[in-house]
Design a protein around this motif. Structure first.
Motif, PDB file in Angstrom:
ATOM      1  N   ARG A 163       0.607   1.821  -2.458  1.00  0.00           N
ATOM      2  CA  ARG A 163      -0.796   1.441  -2.240  1.00  0.00           C
ATOM      3  C   ARG A 163      -1.587   1.617  -3.542  1.00  0.00           C
ATOM      4  O   ARG A 163      -2.413   0.783  -3.906  1.00  0.00           O
ATOM      5  CB  ARG A 163      -1.398   2.279  -1.116  1.00  0.00           C
ATOM      6  N   ALA A 166      -3.862  -1.204  -6.608  1.00  0.00           N
ATOM      7  CA  ALA A 166      -5.163  -1.038  -7.262  1.00  0.00           C
ATOM      8  C   ALA A 166      -5.043  -0.851  -8.777  1.00  0.00           C
ATOM      9  O   ALA A 166      -6.054  -0.772  -9.464  1.00  0.00           O
ATOM     10  CB  ALA A 166      -5.886   0.161  -6.653  1.00  0.00           C
ATOM     11  N   ASP A 167      -3.823  -0.810  -9.300  1.00  0.00           N
ATOM     12  CA  ASP A 167      -3.586  -0.532 -10.716  1.00  0.00           C
ATOM     13  C   ASP A 167      -3.307  -1.843 -11.454  1.00  0.00           C
ATOM     14  O   ASP A 167      -2.318  -2.516 -11.172  1.00  0.00           O
ATOM     15  CB  ASP A 167      -2.401   0.429 -10.855  1.00  0.00           C
ATOM     16  N   ASP A 168      -4.159  -2.190 -12.406  1.00  0.00           N
ATOM     17  CA  ASP A 168      -4.003  -3.454 -13.139  1.00  0.00           C
ATOM     18  C   ASP A 168      -2.754  -3.504 -14.012  1.00  0.00           C
ATOM     19  O   ASP A 168      -2.311  -4.578 -14.398  1.00  0.00           O
ATOM     20  CB  ASP A 168      -5.229  -3.709 -14.023  1.00  0.00           C
TER      21      ASP A 168
END
Length: 155
Positions: free
Chosen positions: A48, A52-54
């Motif tokens: 998850r 959210a981590d580019d």
């Protein structure tokens, strides 16, 4: 073979395949002992967080409409180096019943293309020292040893 970027709807598939990979790695080092008794105990918060981590992307490996594995990539930089932008293969696993058919090689070939598209100038990957099959696969795929990590348990 195609790489399909994973979404929140794919978390169970990612966790299940990660657990299989992590379980297989346990035999290569005492430091790989899992903290989870079974796959149902594994939280999905790690994957998850990837969503959210580019710099991190998880993919499902799909062949003929069927998911047959997963891949985790992480972009990185070494600003002090001439070859400064890399794409790291963090996790790659092909389901056991689909191994030996060229899918892993196809994944690495696709990752090379993704790295070029992202402006990277090299790929990185690490594997367990005792995992001779993985080491042979990566050598055959054109990777060469660059650095060795050492680990020491603190008891």
């Amino acid at each position: 073979m195609e790489l399909v970027e994973a979404t929140a709807a794919d978390l169970d598939a990612l966790v299940e395949r990660w657990y299989d990979l992590a379980t297989a790695m346990a035999e290569h080092s005492e430091l790989n002992e899992l903290a989870y008794a079974d796959v149902e105990a594994v939280p999905d918060d790690g994957f998850r967080a990837h969503l959210a981590d580019d710099e991190v992307t998880d993919y499902l490996v799909v062949h003929d409409g069927e998911t047959i594995g997963f891949l985790t990539l992480r972009e990185g930089r070494h600003p002090s180096r001439t070859h400064s932008r890399y794409l790291r293969i963090v996790n790659v696993a092909i389901d056991e019943e689909h191994r030996g058919r060229g899918h892993g090689t196809a994944v690495v070939d696709r990752v090379k293309g993704l790295a070029r598209e992202r402006g990277c100038d090299h790929l990185k990957v690490a594997c367990e020292w005792e995992n001779e099959g993985a080491r042979r696969f990566y050598r055959d795929a054109g990777f060469r040893p660059k650095q060795v990590d050492y680990a020491r348990p603190l008891e």
